[in-house]
Design a protein around this motif. Structure first.
Motif, PDB file in Angstrom:
ATOM      1  N   ALA A  28      44.880  79.652  43.647  1.00 26.88           N
ATOM      2  CA  ALA A  28      44.442  80.688  42.710  1.00 26.88           C
ATOM      3  C   ALA A  28      44.056  81.957  43.468  1.00 26.88           C
ATOM      4  CB  ALA A  28      43.262  80.185  41.881  1.00 26.88           C
ATOM      5  N   ALA A  29      43.369  81.801  44.579  1.00 25.09           N
ATOM      6  CA  ALA A  29      42.991  82.962  45.394  1.00 25.09           C
ATOM      7  C   ALA A  29      44.238  83.667  45.914  1.00 25.09           C
ATOM      8  CB  ALA A  29      42.097  82.524  46.552  1.00 25.09           C
ATOM      9  N   TRP A  30      45.204  82.894  46.383  1.00 29.01           N
ATOM     10  CA  TRP A  30      46.455  83.475  46.869  1.00 29.01           C
ATOM     11  C   TRP A  30      47.174  84.209  45.745  1.00 29.01           C
ATOM     12  CZ3 TRP A  30      51.551  83.348  45.711  1.00 29.01           C
ATOM     13  CH2 TRP A  30      52.420  83.872  46.661  1.00 29.01           C
ATOM     14  N   TYR A  31      47.224  83.596  44.568  1.00 31.51           N
ATOM     15  CA  TYR A  31      47.901  84.167  43.406  1.00 31.51           C
ATOM     16  C   TYR A  31      47.301  85.522  43.029  1.00 31.51           C
ATOM     17  CZ  TYR A  31      49.713  84.436  38.606  1.00 31.51           C
ATOM     18  OH  TYR A  31      50.325  84.841  37.445  1.00 31.51           O
ATOM     19  N   MET A  32      45.968  85.637  43.117  1.00 28.87           N
ATOM     20  CA  MET A  32      45.289  86.868  42.720  1.00 28.87           C
ATOM     21  C   MET A  32      45.135  87.860  43.861  1.00 28.87           C
ATOM     22  SD  MET A  32      42.430  85.587  40.012  1.00 28.87           S
ATOM     23  CE  MET A  32      41.416  84.857  41.252  1.00 28.87           C
ATOM     24  N   GLY A  33      45.428  87.431  45.073  1.00 30.62           N
ATOM     25  CA  GLY A  33      45.314  88.343  46.207  1.00 30.62           C
ATOM     26  C   GLY A  33      43.891  88.557  46.690  1.00 30.62           C
ATOM     27  N   ILE A  34      43.061  87.542  46.509  1.00 29.96           N
ATOM     28  CA  ILE A  34      41.683  87.616  46.991  1.00 29.96           C
ATOM     29  C   ILE A  34      41.428  86.400  47.884  1.00 29.96           C
ATOM     30  CG2 ILE A  34      40.842  88.909  44.979  1.00 29.96           C
ATOM     31  CD1 ILE A  34      39.701  86.311  43.885  1.00 29.96           C
ATOM     32  N   GLN A  36      39.577  82.921  49.232  1.00 31.09           N
ATOM     33  CA  GLN A  36      38.986  81.741  48.609  1.00 31.09           C
ATOM     34  C   GLN A  36      37.470  81.882  48.514  1.00 31.09           C
ATOM     35  OE1 GLN A  36      40.453  77.847  50.013  1.00 31.09           O
ATOM     36  NE2 GLN A  36      41.851  79.032  51.301  1.00 31.09           N
ATOM     37  N   GLU A  37      36.887  82.466  49.539  1.00 31.07           N
ATOM     38  CA  GLU A  37      35.431  82.651  49.560  1.00 31.07           C
ATOM     39  C   GLU A  37      34.978  83.567  48.418  1.00 31.07           C
ATOM     40  OE1 GLU A  37      31.622  81.897  50.513  1.00 31.07           O
ATOM     41  OE2 GLU A  37      33.405  80.869  51.236  1.00 31.07           O
ATOM     42  N   THR A  38      35.723  84.617  48.143  1.00 28.42           N
ATOM     43  CA  THR A  38      35.386  85.510  47.030  1.00 28.42           C
ATOM     44  C   THR A  38      35.448  84.755  45.720  1.00 28.42           C
ATOM     45  OG1 THR A  38      36.184  87.462  48.198  1.00 28.42           O
ATOM     46  CG2 THR A  38      36.083  87.611  45.796  1.00 28.42           C
ATOM     47  N   LEU A  39      36.466  83.947  45.537  1.00 32.75           N
ATOM     48  CA  LEU A  39      36.610  83.166  44.317  1.00 32.75           C
ATOM     49  C   LEU A  39      35.467  82.163  44.175  1.00 32.75           C
ATOM     50  CD1 LEU A  39      38.498  82.963  41.918  1.00 32.75           C
ATOM     51  CD2 LEU A  39      39.907  81.376  43.232  1.00 32.75           C
ATOM     52  N   ARG A  40      35.086  81.512  45.275  1.00 28.42           N
ATOM     53  CA  ARG A  40      33.948  80.572  45.242  1.00 28.42           C
ATOM     54  C   ARG A  40      32.645  81.291  44.903  1.00 28.42           C
ATOM     55  NH1 ARG A  40      36.299  78.533  50.187  1.00 28.42           N
ATOM     56  NH2 ARG A  40      37.501  76.695  49.665  1.00 28.42           N
ATOM     57  N   LYS A  41      32.444  82.465  45.493  1.00 33.91           N
ATOM     58  CA  LYS A  41      31.218  83.228  45.206  1.00 33.91           C
ATOM     59  C   LYS A  41      31.155  83.613  43.737  1.00 33.91           C
ATOM     60  CE  LYS A  41      30.406  85.186  49.777  1.00 33.91           C
ATOM     61  NZ  LYS A  41      30.410  86.415  50.591  1.00 33.91           N
ATOM     62  N   LEU A  64      37.323  69.152  37.218  1.00 33.50           N
ATOM     63  CA  LEU A  64      37.852  67.798  37.018  1.00 33.50           C
ATOM     64  C   LEU A  64      37.301  66.923  38.129  1.00 33.50           C
ATOM     65  CD1 LEU A  64      41.601  68.577  36.271  1.00 33.50           C
ATOM     66  CD2 LEU A  64      39.862  67.883  34.645  1.00 33.50           C
ATOM     67  N   ASP A  65      36.320  66.111  37.787  1.00 31.20           N
ATOM     68  CA  ASP A  65      35.613  65.319  38.788  1.00 31.20           C
ATOM     69  C   ASP A  65      35.090  66.265  39.869  1.00 31.20           C
ATOM     70  OD1 ASP A  65      35.936  62.828  37.545  1.00 31.20           O
ATOM     71  OD2 ASP A  65      37.954  62.642  38.348  1.00 31.20           O
ATOM     72  N   ARG A  66      35.596  66.135  41.097  1.00 26.46           N
ATOM     73  CA  ARG A  66      35.134  67.003  42.183  1.00 26.46           C
ATOM     74  C   ARG A  66      36.050  68.197  42.398  1.00 26.46           C
ATOM     75  NH1 ARG A  66      33.389  63.279  47.110  1.00 26.46           N
ATOM     76  NH2 ARG A  66      32.850  65.348  47.864  1.00 26.46           N
ATOM     77  N   ARG A  67      37.155  68.238  41.670  1.00 28.82           N
ATOM     78  CA  ARG A  67      38.121  69.325  41.825  1.00 28.82           C
ATOM     79  C   ARG A  67      37.841  70.463  40.860  1.00 28.82           C
ATOM     80  NH1 ARG A  67      43.496  67.330  40.297  1.00 28.82           N
ATOM     81  NH2 ARG A  67      44.003  69.497  40.658  1.00 28.82           N
ATOM     82  N   VAL A  68      38.168  71.663  41.299  1.00 30.11           N
ATOM     83  CA  VAL A  68      38.121  72.846  40.447  1.00 30.11           C
ATOM     84  C   VAL A  68      39.544  73.353  40.342  1.00 30.11           C
ATOM     85  CG1 VAL A  68      37.317  75.223  40.265  1.00 30.11           C
ATOM     86  CG2 VAL A  68      35.775  73.457  41.124  1.00 30.11           C
ATOM     87  N   ILE A  69      39.999  73.602  39.109  1.00 29.62           N
ATOM     88  CA  ILE A  69      41.327  74.156  38.931  1.00 29.62           C
ATOM     89  C   ILE A  69      41.268  75.398  38.053  1.00 29.62           C
ATOM     90  CG2 ILE A  69      42.509  71.942  39.262  1.00 29.62           C
ATOM     91  CD1 ILE A  69      43.001  71.945  36.202  1.00 29.62           C
ATOM     92  N   TYR A  70      42.270  76.223  38.211  1.00 34.77           N
ATOM     93  CA  TYR A  70      42.407  77.449  37.435  1.00 34.77           C
ATOM     94  C   TYR A  70      43.762  77.422  36.745  1.00 34.77           C
ATOM     95  CZ  TYR A  70      38.581  79.180  40.326  1.00 34.77           C
ATOM     96  OH  TYR A  70      37.379  79.351  40.957  1.00 34.77           O
ATOM     97  N   LEU A  71      43.791  77.744  35.462  1.00 29.84           N
ATOM     98  CA  LEU A  71      45.056  77.844  34.753  1.00 29.84           C
ATOM     99  C   LEU A  71      45.613  79.252  34.951  1.00 29.84           C
ATOM    100  CD1 LEU A  71      44.162  76.022  31.414  1.00 29.84           C
ATOM    101  CD2 LEU A  71      45.210  75.073  33.486  1.00 29.84           C
ATOM    102  N   VAL A  72      46.910  79.333  35.133  1.00 30.92           N
ATOM    103  CA  VAL A  72      47.552  80.622  35.401  1.00 30.92           C
ATOM    104  C   VAL A  72      47.285  81.603  34.264  1.00 30.92           C
ATOM    105  CG1 VAL A  72      49.774  81.766  35.769  1.00 30.92           C
ATOM    106  CG2 VAL A  72      49.291  79.597  36.887  1.00 30.92           C
ATOM    107  N   ASP A  73      47.329  81.128  33.016  1.00 40.15           N
ATOM    108  CA  ASP A  73      47.058  82.017  31.878  1.00 40.15           C
ATOM    109  C   ASP A  73      45.657  82.624  31.967  1.00 40.15           C
ATOM    110  OD1 ASP A  73      49.546  81.620  30.768  1.00 40.15           O
ATOM    111  OD2 ASP A  73      48.864  80.150  29.291  1.00 40.15           O
ATOM    112  N   ASP A  74      44.676  81.810  32.376  1.00 41.90           N
ATOM    113  CA  ASP A  74      43.303  82.323  32.519  1.00 41.90           C
ATOM    114  C   ASP A  74      43.210  83.347  33.644  1.00 41.90           C
ATOM    115  OD1 ASP A  74      42.366  80.753  30.429  1.00 41.90           O
ATOM    116  OD2 ASP A  74      41.794  79.099  31.756  1.00 41.90           O
ATOM    117  N   LEU A  75      43.909  83.109  34.741  1.00 41.76           N
ATOM    118  CA  LEU A  75      43.907  84.075  35.842  1.00 41.76           C
ATOM    119  C   LEU A  75      44.530  85.390  35.402  1.00 41.76           C
ATOM    120  CD1 LEU A  75      44.980  81.775  38.822  1.00 41.76           C
ATOM    121  CD2 LEU A  75      42.663  82.464  38.160  1.00 41.76           C
ATOM    122  N   ASN A  76      45.639  85.304  34.672  1.00 39.95           N
ATOM    123  CA  ASN A  76      46.296  86.524  34.199  1.00 39.95           C
ATOM    124  C   ASN A  76      45.411  87.298  33.230  1.00 39.95           C
ATOM    125  OD1 ASN A  76      48.586  86.117  35.746  1.00 39.95           O
ATOM    126  ND2 ASN A  76      49.636  84.997  34.130  1.00 39.95           N
TER     127      ASN A  76
END
Length: 87
Positions: A28-34, A36-41, A64-76
């Motif tokens: 998700a960070a790669w997709y948005m060009g930011i 990973q640390e910025t996304l976590r913050k 999802l349990d211990r995982r965090v996911i982002y849907l592409v539609d939400d990122l857009n």
């Protein structure tokens, strides 16, 4: 990584599965060009905001349990909210 349509893309982000699954924080960070640390913050700051109100600053995420996911539609949608157009 491979070259698709003259664009360097992450192996996890390809035209065949991008719309069907959520992206990891890294993708998700790669997709948005930011970073990973910025996304976590943003996610950590939003957790604190959710306790006091329903507004968040970063993109919507799914836990999802211990995982965090982002849907592409939400990122857009989040990226579009930041668009500034000139009159």
């Amino acid at each position: 990584m491979k070259l698709i349509r003259k664009t360097l893309i992450s192996p996890a982000i390809n035209p065949h599965n991008i719309a069907r699954r959520g992206l990891s924080t890294k993708d998700a960070a790669w997709y948005m060009g930011i970073s990973q640390e910025t996304l976590r913050k943003m996610r950590n700051e939003d957790r604190a905001r959710i306790e006091h109100s329903n507004s968040i600053m970063g993109p919507v995420w799914i836990k999802l349990d211990r995982r965090v996911i982002y849907l592409v539609d939400d990122l857009n949608k989040w990226l579009e909210k930041g668009r500034i157009t000139h009159a």
